[in-house]
Design a protein around this motif. Structure first.
Motif: not given
Length: 504
Positions: A327-331, A378-389
């Motif tokens: 619920v916080e930025n950037p999402l 691998g999952t955390f790396v994926l989420m860090l690569c697309f932090p606004a998705s």
């Protein structure tokens, strides 16, 4: 998944196995009810949010204490069953008493008692299942932890129809309370940290309108067959004064778990064997004989506990703060949409545990742990690569829950296998996992409000990498331990078979 040998072993141990699984379902039932019902309990006790969140601490801290207490009952199957009966009965009693707790201090005490019972169940169920099946335990441990997931899934569903949709304390200032505010508050509540709790202004005085008591009474009734099943097993095994003469054991004497075999010994034989066994956690860690146990015996316990400290810590901090992160930025997700993340996370954990049951029959526990830890990184790396998705966050949440799901039972089976099922690893690992879930959630909660928006994911990635690092060290220590125990075999554990014969 089940070959003829495993299936035969399961059928011979059917009743104790089903009883342990049902006890773990009680553990899950008690684990998941507090979050959804906390606002109604706040109204019931006329307390503030800051006061009511302390009951989280009371319960979870006593779960840690209970895991240590549960280890004290590891020596005999009869003691374990007695403790299991008391613990499961206490959970039904707690559910029945909660609706009558009109003071937050009394409620915290009652939930602390529930925490002690939960901790005992956690240690005893894991320990006894490992002792019964030993090298075949991975499959049965996966089912055990699926049972806790099923109980945790069932509890909120029972409570949901009875939760207040508006402010459950009515006065002139709360006539226009909205359900959306309560939904946001519920999702923001975390066991050891309340995010911006001062921004929520909820009344403490007025008429209480809540039906949540019915949910607790329903859960008490649903849980009641579990202590009855444990009591029936106690009578079947011949334990307890209410059962009269000892009945025929469930298994032939030579196939009984070692704890049950020792219960059948004469007093003199049992006393002699007890003198050779560790009496408590510290002695257990030192090995059966301090001068004979290799140093790697202690190291395996410590590293195994550290790995689970990290992985269960990730489970606690992610489930606790993924909503706040979303619920916080950037999402900046809508509270209603972000609220589904926690449901997705726990659903994927339950699904992963179900899928791990057949997989554990094909893969070794060591391989499963390695896959799980690699998948988490691998999952955390994926989420860090697309932090606004938002899509990436949902996918990552599902994957993370799936990889986390079987880590604990696989790690437990692997560590006990290294130590040849001597019994104390389960207590140490369960305690390490509980401390991790408790401590890392507090740590992440203390830094979650910092300006770095991706710090939440960075913490998860850091803990995952540390878990993998310690696990690789454990693999090396395993090789060293195997070498030491084969070149310098100890005399511990070499008990004459004649001492284990059933005393008619």
């Amino acid at each position: 998944m089940f070959d003829d040998r495993r299936w035969g072993l399961f059928k011979r141990n059917l009743q104790p196995t089903l009883t342990l699984w049902s006890a773990f379902c009680s553990f899950g039932l008690c684990m998941a009810f507090l979050g959804p019902t906390l606002l109604d309990l706040r109204c019931q006790t006329h307390s503030s949010l800051q006061q009511i969140t302390w009951v989280f601490f009371a319960q979870n801290f006593c779960v840690l204490v209970g895991t240590i207490i549960g280890g004290a009952f590891k020596k005999t199957f009869s003691c374990s069953l007695s403790a299991l009966f008391v613990s499961t009965l206490l959970i039904s009693a707690v559910f029945s008493i909660i609706p009558f707790c009109n003071n937050v201090v009394i409620l915290a005490f009652v939930l602390a008692v529930a925490g002690l019972a939960m901790g005992c169940i956690d240690t005893i169920a894991n320990l006894q299942l490992v002792r019964i099946y030993q090298k075949d335990s991975p499959i049965f441990l996966q089912v055990l932890h699926f049972s806790v997931g099923f109980g945790a899934f069932l509890s909120p569903m029972i409570a949901d129809p009875f939760l207040s949709e508006t402010n459950c304390i009515k006065n002139n200032l709360t006539a226009n309370g909205t359900a959306s505010d309560l939904t946001h508050i519920r999702n923001s509540l975390v066991p050891h940290h309340m995010v911006n709790e001062t921004q929520f202004d909820l009344p403490t005085d007025g008429l209480v309108i809540s039906q949540v008591s019915y949910a607790f009474w329903i859960m008490a009734l649903i849980n009641l067959p579990v202590p009855v099943a444990v009591l029936f097993l106690m009578c079947k095994q011949g334990f307890g004064g209410c059962c009269g003469k000892k009945s025929t054991p469930l298994l032939p004497a030579e196939e009984l778990p070692r704890d049950v075999q020792m219960d059948r010994l004469s007093p003199g034989q049992e006393k002699a064997l007890r003198a050779k066994e560790p009496d408590g956690l510290i002695d257990c860690l030192k090995g059966l004989h301090l001068q004979e146990a290799p140093c790697t015996f202690f190291v395996v316990h410590v590293i195994g506990a550290v790995v689970l400290f990290m992985t269960d810590g990730i489970l606690g901090e992610y489930s606790g703060f993924v909503y706040t992160y979303a619920v916080e930025n950037p999402l900046a997700m809508e509270p209603r949409v972000a609220g589904y993340l926690n449901s997705l996370f726990w659903a994927s954990i339950t699904l992963g545990r179900l899928a791990s049951i057949p997989v554990s029959g094909k893969l070794k526990p060591a391989t499963m742990v390695f896959i799980n830890l690699g998948g988490m990184i691998g999952t955390f790396v994926l989420m860090l690569c697309f932090p606004a998705s938002i899509i990436c966050l949902y996918v990552g949440t599902g994957l993370l829950g799936f990889f986390l799901s079987s880590t604990f039972p696989s790690m437990l089976a692997y560590t006990e296998d290294i130590l040849n099922y001597q019994g104390c690893a389960t207590t140490v690992l369960v305690t390490g996992a509980g401390v991790g879930e408790f401590a890392l959630q507090m740590l992440v909660g203390s830094v979650i409000q910092l300006s770095e928006t991706d710090l939440f994911l960075v913490c998860g990635l850091t803990f995952s990498c540390l878990a993998l690092l310690f696990y690789l060290v454990l693999l090396l220590v395993h090789r060293l331990h195997s070498h030491l125990t084969t070149t310098e075999p100890t005399k511990t554990g070499t008990i004459e078979e004649s001492q284990f014969q059933y005393q008619s």
